[in-house]
Design a protein around this motif. Sequence first.
Motif, PDB file in Angstrom:
ATOM      1  N   LEU A   1       0.298  -9.960 -19.787  1.00 23.34           N
ATOM      2  CA  LEU A   1       0.842  -9.520 -18.380  1.00 23.34           C
ATOM      3  C   LEU A   1       1.478  -8.109 -19.051  1.00 23.34           C
ATOM      4  CD1 LEU A   1       1.606  -9.812 -15.545  1.00 23.34           C
ATOM      5  CD2 LEU A   1       3.689 -10.862 -16.387  1.00 23.34           C
ATOM      6  N   LEU A   2       1.031  -7.070 -18.547  1.00 26.95           N
ATOM      7  CA  LEU A   2       1.397  -5.652 -19.048  1.00 26.95           C
ATOM      8  C   LEU A   2       1.711  -4.771 -17.860  1.00 26.95           C
ATOM      9  CD1 LEU A   2       1.811  -4.213 -21.723  1.00 26.95           C
ATOM     10  CD2 LEU A   2      -0.677  -3.561 -21.570  1.00 26.95           C
ATOM     11  N   PRO A   3       2.749  -4.102 -17.732  1.00 28.13           N
ATOM     12  CA  PRO A   3       3.035  -3.159 -16.786  1.00 28.13           C
ATOM     13  C   PRO A   3       2.257  -1.962 -16.830  1.00 28.13           C
ATOM     14  CG  PRO A   3       4.854  -3.145 -18.118  1.00 28.13           C
ATOM     15  CD  PRO A   3       4.012  -4.158 -18.727  1.00 28.13           C
ATOM     16  N   ALA A   4       1.855  -1.540 -15.606  1.00 32.15           N
ATOM     17  CA  ALA A   4       1.193  -0.141 -15.746  1.00 32.15           C
ATOM     18  C   ALA A   4       2.283   0.864 -15.146  1.00 32.15           C
ATOM     19  CB  ALA A   4       0.032  -0.010 -14.755  1.00 32.15           C
ATOM     20  N   THR A   5       2.852   1.630 -16.151  1.00 33.32           N
ATOM     21  CA  THR A   5       4.190   2.326 -15.625  1.00 33.32           C
ATOM     22  C   THR A   5       3.725   3.960 -15.238  1.00 33.32           C
ATOM     23  OG1 THR A   5       4.597   2.927 -17.882  1.00 33.32           O
ATOM     24  CG2 THR A   5       5.650   0.979 -16.971  1.00 33.32           C
ATOM     25  N   ALA A   6       4.715   4.227 -14.255  1.00 31.85           N
ATOM     26  CA  ALA A   6       4.549   5.663 -13.689  1.00 31.85           C
ATOM     27  C   ALA A   6       4.927   6.622 -15.057  1.00 31.85           C
ATOM     28  CB  ALA A   6       5.668   5.969 -12.519  1.00 31.85           C
ATOM     29  N   GLU A   7       4.261   7.778 -14.907  1.00 30.11           N
ATOM     30  CA  GLU A   7       4.594   8.665 -16.064  1.00 30.11           C
ATOM     31  C   GLU A   7       5.535   9.800 -15.609  1.00 30.11           C
ATOM     32  OE1 GLU A   7       0.835   8.662 -19.069  1.00 30.11           O
ATOM     33  OE2 GLU A   7       0.302   9.250 -16.872  1.00 30.11           O
ATOM     34  N   ARG A   8       6.156   9.692 -14.215  1.00 30.30           N
ATOM     35  CA  ARG A   8       6.929  10.953 -14.001  1.00 30.30           C
ATOM     36  C   ARG A   8       7.646  10.088 -12.473  1.00 30.30           C
ATOM     37  NH1 ARG A   8       5.214  14.631  -9.917  1.00 30.30           N
ATOM     38  NH2 ARG A   8       3.107  14.632  -9.262  1.00 30.30           N
ATOM     39  N   ASP A   9       8.846  11.036 -12.108  1.00 32.71           N
ATOM     40  CA  ASP A   9       9.618  10.518 -10.959  1.00 32.71           C
ATOM     41  C   ASP A   9       8.781  10.903  -9.638  1.00 32.71           C
ATOM     42  OD1 ASP A   9      11.017   9.618 -12.740  1.00 32.71           O
ATOM     43  OD2 ASP A   9      12.843  10.949 -12.165  1.00 32.71           O
ATOM     44  N   GLY A  10       8.731  10.236  -8.379  1.00 33.05           N
ATOM     45  CA  GLY A  10       8.228  10.737  -7.287  1.00 33.05           C
ATOM     46  C   GLY A  10       8.024   9.561  -6.549  1.00 33.05           C
ATOM     47  N   PHE A  11       7.072   9.907  -5.447  1.00 31.15           N
ATOM     48  CA  PHE A  11       6.600   8.818  -4.423  1.00 31.15           C
ATOM     49  C   PHE A  11       5.049   8.889  -4.708  1.00 31.15           C
ATOM     50  CE2 PHE A  11      10.407  10.915  -2.691  1.00 31.15           C
ATOM     51  CZ  PHE A  11      10.920   9.992  -2.232  1.00 31.15           C
ATOM     52  N   VAL A  12       4.724   7.491  -4.298  1.00 28.03           N
ATOM     53  CA  VAL A  12       3.333   7.380  -4.562  1.00 28.03           C
ATOM     54  C   VAL A  12       2.502   7.984  -3.307  1.00 28.03           C
ATOM     55  CG1 VAL A  12       1.342   5.349  -4.325  1.00 28.03           C
ATOM     56  CG2 VAL A  12       3.556   4.985  -5.251  1.00 28.03           C
ATOM     57  N   GLY A  13       1.741   8.925  -3.617  1.00 28.98           N
ATOM     58  CA  GLY A  13       1.274   9.926  -2.569  1.00 28.98           C
ATOM     59  C   GLY A  13      -0.058   9.632  -2.290  1.00 28.98           C
ATOM     60  N   ARG A  14      -0.757   9.131  -3.114  1.00 31.97           N
ATOM     61  CA  ARG A  14      -2.227   8.550  -2.773  1.00 31.97           C
ATOM     62  C   ARG A  14      -2.685   7.426  -4.031  1.00 31.97           C
ATOM     63  NH1 ARG A  14      -5.318   9.917  -6.830  1.00 31.97           N
ATOM     64  NH2 ARG A  14      -4.865  11.356  -8.222  1.00 31.97           N
ATOM     65  N   ILE A  15      -3.613   6.735  -3.296  1.00 33.28           N
ATOM     66  CA  ILE A  15      -4.258   5.549  -4.476  1.00 33.28           C
ATOM     67  C   ILE A  15      -5.837   5.635  -4.362  1.00 33.28           C
ATOM     68  CG2 ILE A  15      -4.270   3.321  -4.917  1.00 33.28           C
ATOM     69  CD1 ILE A  15      -1.430   2.821  -3.287  1.00 33.28           C
TER      70      ILE A  15
END
Length: 439
Positions: free
Chosen positions: A337-351
Amino acid sequence: MLPQEIIRNKRDGGILSKADIADFAHGLSHGTWSEGQVAALAMAIFLNGMNAEEGAALTMAMRDSGKVLDWSDLPGPVTDKHSTGGVGDNVSLMLAPIVAACGAFVPMISGRGLGHTGGTLDKMDSIPGYTSQPDDRLFARTVRDVGCAIIGQTGDLAPADKRFYAVRDVTGTVESIPLITASILSKKLAAGLSSLVLDVKSGNGSFMADARGARKLADNLVSVADSAGLPATALLTDMNEPLASAAGNAVEVRNAVDFLTGRKRDKRLEQVTLALAAEMLLATRIAGTAKDALVRAQAALSSGAAAERFGRMVRALGGPADFVETAEQYLPKAKVLLPATAERDGFVGRIATRALGVAVIELGGGRLRPEDAIDHSVGLTDCLPIGAEVRRGEPLAMVHASAAGDAERAVAAVRAAYGIAEDKPRAGRAILRRVVSDT
């Protein structure tokens, strides 16, 4: 006619006769067409299309390649739903018991994963002991006693489609309106339904990423169903992000149990599930108005009646008697089990939703070849939706994998699939349009 002559005709843009199509369907179900010939005709149709008459003929020929079920002895309406497929789309697992709890009968014959999308049948196979392909007697008894049964195609139900479906999955010929229509409706017509509701996905995680293409597919499905005597409506729904916060097999089953029991309900998933349930209750005339239909569906969910039906269905088809209460004990768990972490601050804008579906397949949660086995334990959970705020180092999703190397590759794929924006984007609609027959 020889298979190669039928292939040549369609390859060159010709129109296939009913006899040609009947020969193809017979060849699919009896093995007289080779895998290569089936793939070649699929690609020729993919590239050159089919007119309305060819599409209807293919639908009916595949329906008639096997048994057609008869539910006339049931004391209520028989209905079903079909989704064109997406990522994190586990709606069927909640929808069938919700509608059954409202008084309809739902013999839900589902498929395995297709392309980058998950398959309902693969999800149900995550449950130990669950018989996803029962004999006719067990299937009929479960539908009668419980009100719903989620199963796969039996060998004698649209066998031509069963083989064609597997070949299309691995030959890049999935995204074809006549082939999608024929595949869906041949199974549903063979299932002996009195009504059908279709969930046609649009967006970057669907087979029809373009809204116009999705509308065209919805129109075609409703029109062909109507011409075959099966009343149908469709909802166009958004697939520019995973519908549930989980994508995989066992992880989506757990998400469904949480939904049914009220432990957790993803907002968009709830909107789509209840809207489809309302459509089915309207189609069966259990409800007379859209408002009444929605109220009935919500009551079946909030009262626990739908969860109880799901548990009874699992038990009737060989699964654990206490599955709803203790699903975590029974579902397979990934080793890593491994987290895929964000590389910067912000909001999820698209997927890039399709990329998430592909990541699940590469983890082992889908097939590269028809004969491939599936690892039911792998997948993604806690997937953030568009608009969610995230800080650097916080998880965008959790990766469930069988090995560390697989997990690391999936983490990279998830990070690449998520676009982080400085400003919070406007929320999109989950339900885009309702489509009904012109007649």
